[in-house]
Design a protein around this motif. Sequence first.
Motif, PDB file in Angstrom:
ATOM      1  N   ARG A   1      -9.045  -8.405  10.080  1.00 51.58           N
ATOM      2  CA  ARG A   1      -8.698  -8.165   8.684  1.00 51.58           C
ATOM      3  C   ARG A   1      -7.695  -7.018   8.564  1.00 51.58           C
ATOM      4  NH1 ARG A   1     -12.568  -6.441   3.594  1.00 51.58           N
ATOM      5  NH2 ARG A   1     -11.451  -7.643   2.039  1.00 51.58           N
ATOM      6  N   LYS A   2      -7.890  -5.949   9.339  1.00 50.73           N
ATOM      7  CA  LYS A   2      -6.952  -4.827   9.314  1.00 50.73           C
ATOM      8  C   LYS A   2      -5.567  -5.280   9.767  1.00 50.73           C
ATOM      9  CE  LYS A   2      -7.974  -1.122   8.483  1.00 50.73           C
ATOM     10  NZ  LYS A   2      -8.009  -0.412   7.174  1.00 50.73           N
TER      11      LYS A   2
ATOM     12  N   ARG B   1      -4.898  -9.504  -2.308  1.00 45.42           N
ATOM     13  CA  ARG B   1      -4.439  -9.485  -0.914  1.00 45.42           C
ATOM     14  C   ARG B   1      -5.619  -9.422   0.049  1.00 45.42           C
ATOM     15  NH1 ARG B   1       0.071  -6.239  -2.427  1.00 45.42           N
ATOM     16  NH2 ARG B   1      -0.932  -4.347  -1.699  1.00 45.42           N
ATOM     17  N   MET B   2      -6.672  -8.705  -0.308  1.00 46.57           N
ATOM     18  CA  MET B   2      -7.861  -8.642   0.537  1.00 46.57           C
ATOM     19  C   MET B   2      -8.509 -10.016   0.652  1.00 46.57           C
ATOM     20  SD  MET B   2      -9.454  -4.992  -0.739  1.00 46.57           S
ATOM     21  CE  MET B   2     -10.982  -5.177   0.167  1.00 46.57           C
TER      22      MET B   2
ATOM     23  N   GLU C   1      -4.054  -7.265   6.949  1.00 41.95           N
ATOM     24  CA  GLU C   1      -3.632  -6.387   5.862  1.00 41.95           C
ATOM     25  C   GLU C   1      -2.262  -5.795   6.159  1.00 41.95           C
ATOM     26  OE1 GLU C   1      -6.631  -3.441   5.322  1.00 41.95           O
ATOM     27  OE2 GLU C   1      -8.038  -4.787   4.321  1.00 41.95           O
TER      28      GLU C   1
ATOM     29  N   CYS D   1      -6.464 -12.043   3.017  1.00 42.45           N
ATOM     30  CA  CYS D   1      -6.749 -11.662   4.411  1.00 42.45           C
ATOM     31  C   CYS D   1      -7.997 -12.368   4.928  1.00 42.45           C
ATOM     32  CB  CYS D   1      -6.949 -10.146   4.517  1.00 42.45           C
ATOM     33  SG  CYS D   1      -5.437  -9.176   4.366  1.00 42.45           S
TER      34      CYS D   1
ATOM     35  N   GLU E   1       1.272  -6.751   4.078  1.00 43.04           N
ATOM     36  CA  GLU E   1       1.964  -5.686   3.359  1.00 43.04           C
ATOM     37  C   GLU E   1       3.472  -5.805   3.502  1.00 43.04           C
ATOM     38  OE1 GLU E   1       0.435  -2.042   4.804  1.00 43.04           O
ATOM     39  OE2 GLU E   1      -1.426  -2.122   3.638  1.00 43.04           O
TER      40      GLU E   1
END
Length: 390
Positions: free
Chosen positions: A242-243, A263-264, A246, A267, A250
Amino acid sequence: MSQMNINDNRISVPPELTDILLEFTVNVLVEKPIDILSYAVNYFTKLHTERQRNGTKDVELEFENDAVTSDDDDIFEELPKPLNRFTRRKSVFAEHYDPEEDEDDDNNKVIYPKSDEQRKQLAEAVKNILLFRSLDQEQVQELLDAMFEKKVHGGDVVIRQGDDGDYFYVIQSGTYNIHVDTDQENDKFVGKYENTGSFGELALMYNQPRAATIKAVSEGSLWAMSRQVFRKIVLKGAFKKRKEYESLLEGVPMLQSLNLFERMNLCDALMPKSYKNGEIIIKQGEVGDGMYFVEKGTVRIVMVNESGEEKELSKLNKGQYFGELALVTHKPRAASAYAVGDDVKLAFLDVHAFERLLGPCMNIMKRNINEYEEQLIEVFGSKTNISDLR
């Protein structure tokens, strides 16, 4: 209430939220409502009414239904009506786990030796488990390494309702009955697994006691993974992915119109896919099943016109995307896409998630059609022999 620490940008999740969502999830899995949204409205309205009647909002949550979850929806041919409520105790395994603080250490990786045939069988068994869909190929290999075989005999109790969760199981062979104890009737049969499926993940993910009892009906074989390893690979793997997503999203200009929450969600909906040099990712003329974001490597976009002339339209690199045109126009794929290099990693968004999550970006994607048409004129000299993209 949840609080956000501005310094480290972490979110503190209230314990009651986990309980509420877990109870709701189990009820949905058991009752399988056709309209989940309407079911949710009725469910939470009823829960709110009961709490008002009891005169408190802080009572401990109790389950109306309890059963194991499975990716094989066919195991529950006929489930009982909602069971009488019973209070669930908290697990003694409810220690805090923060994947961000769990450092990678190759020396501590758990590896159980397996034959090539066993590894192949296990890989086949886990590939359709929803829980593992967010793992990339490297994480899946680590998962296979960490599972060990457990033989069972008819009558063996694999997990017992109310016990603390210690292992997650994937079925290799055998038949297993699912039983739930209620206040009215002990050991009520609610379903079974036959030579496929998995169970035990809810207790491990949510620090809750076992939701049901699983008994072996015949001799069989299970692949087991300990709770500690399950968390390290599955939960941490999902967190890391997920990171990464993200960071990837971006840098996508089209997605700047989405707010942070949107956006989360995007993801969480993305699925990792890997390709080798020359592999076809999408094929011109096929129905579009989703779009792709380039996470690593290069993708080559190629089109064949009605005269059979093939030309390269563009090459895409990290942060760029493709495949959305067929989803916007509801027409077949307008071009093909090929992997360039032996380590191409993509993030895939299926058509249903696309329609649900990228509505705010739709106008931007429609405007991009003009750019695609300009590309065709530049590459082919004209657009006359190519089907209208709109």
